[in-house]
Design a protein around this motif. Structure first.
Motif: not given
Length: 355
Positions: A197-199, A208-219, A240-251
């Motif tokens: 939830d926090a992410l 950046e279209c990551l936080g609300g990404a659809l989990y395949t089973e929920d879809f 690809p996650l091109l930003d180091p901060a984003i990679e660290a948060a949700i990689g």
């Protein structure tokens, strides 16, 4: 299926998305990841049309695929989250002067760009008048902007559904406005697990279209809720996650851009064998040699192919019917249809039935 036309109340998520796409992003160069950039090569037939799209619109395109299906001439197409209108104007050309394109977006700054180029594109295409209209509104409540039941032939969306906080409402609205046999064809970001939830609430990850990404089973479950038992994967590619901060948060999450098609048809939840055969005539524009239904159904021109009952209906009861020779009915059942994706890992369970 009917719904009320009470306007969905904008949420904090809507406000964050509106700010990110209206103020933070000034061009596609401002994106921090590869989630909102094309993850697959655009088909040549579409790529050559980009030269007739206004440069300002191209500079502010944030899609994640090429979710524009074939055989659209004369159809009414709805573009959810149309942004500055790149796909809407490609669709304008594909549906032709007798067709109609409706773009919906909640970001006024992007719609201002889209609207000021309507006449420019109509003149470029040789149309007497523009066949494109743009509406400001929420894709969770299409009734609020006057889109009625069973009025749309095809609904498309390009990396937008992940931004919607109430995805169940979006899909319910899509299947409300689709005509029987109509199609939802969209590209979006999918995740291999549910996002914490926090992410999900983080404005940058959301934008950046990551936080609300659809989990395949929920879809898959959402599709079942709206009566779609067999949504098909057309293509997929890792993001690809091109930003180091984003990679660290949700990689720890694996993301993919997946293009999906789903029809408003009464389909079964498994692939059943009725001895049916489909042969492609080779008559769809820009597809003289083969037609790709999904990532494991390619119909070569003139070559008969055994198909399951669901696949048969996806061809016979949709706009594709005129382009196929179809033989057989459902009078005799032979059990489960023996077909599967080319690779056990090539299609997510979100794709629905096994066929």
């Amino acid at each position: 299926m009917t719904t009320t036309n009470t306007m969905t109340t904008p949420t904090r998520t809507h406000a964050d998305v509106r700010e990110y796409y209206g103020d933070v992003l000034q061009s596609s160069a401002d994106l921090k990841t590869g989630a909102c950039c094309p993850a697959e090569a655009m088909p040549f037939a579409l790529r050559r049309m980009l030269g007739d799209i206004h440069p300002e619109i191209l500079a502010r395109f944030y899609g994640c695929g090429s979710p524009l299906p074939p055989a659209l001439e004369g159809r009414t197409v709805l573009d959810l989250g149309c942004g500055t209108g790149r796909d809407a104007y490609l669709l304008s050309r594909l549906v032709g002067p007798t067709g109609r394109v409706i773009g919906v977006d909640m970001t006024p700054e992007q719609l201002t760009v889209a609207r000021r180029h309507r006449d420019w594109h109509a003149e470029r295409y040789g149309f007497a008048a523009s066949n494109v209209e743009f509406h400001e509104g929420l894709i969770e409540d299409l009734g609020a902007i006057g889109i009625t039941d069973a009025s749309i032939d095809v609904v498309v969306s390009n990396c937008v559904l992940n931004l919607a906080p109430d995805k169940a409402r979006v899909f319910a609205e899509v299947f409300r406005v689709l005509k029987p046999g109509g199609e939802l064809y969209f590209a979006d970001v999918f995740a291999d697990r549910r996002i914490p939830d926090a992410l999900r609430r983080d404005p940058v990850l959301l934008g950046e279209c990551l936080g609300g990404a659809l989990y395949t089973e929920d879809f898959r479950r959402l599709m079942q809720q709206v009566g779609c038992a067999d949504a098909r994967t057309v293509s997929r590619a890792p993001i690809p996650l091109l930003d180091p901060a984003i990679e660290a948060a949700i990689g720890f999450v694996n993301f993919e851009s997946i293009t999906v098609r789903a029809f408003k048809l009464a389909l079964e939840d498994r692939c059943e064998d009725f001895g049916q055969i489909a042969t492609y005539r080779g008559t769809i524009p820009d597809a003289p040699h083969a037609f790709v239904l999904d990532d494991h159904h390619t119909f070569e021109t003139g070559r008969p192919l055994r198909v399951c009952g669901n696949t048969f209906d996806m061809l016979a009861a949709t706009r594709f019917g005129a382009h196929f020779e179809l033989h057989g009915d459902k009078a005799r059942h032979f059990g489960l249809f023996d077909c599967a994706p080319a690779s056990p890992t090539s299609v997510p369970k979100a794709a629905g039935a096994c066929c």
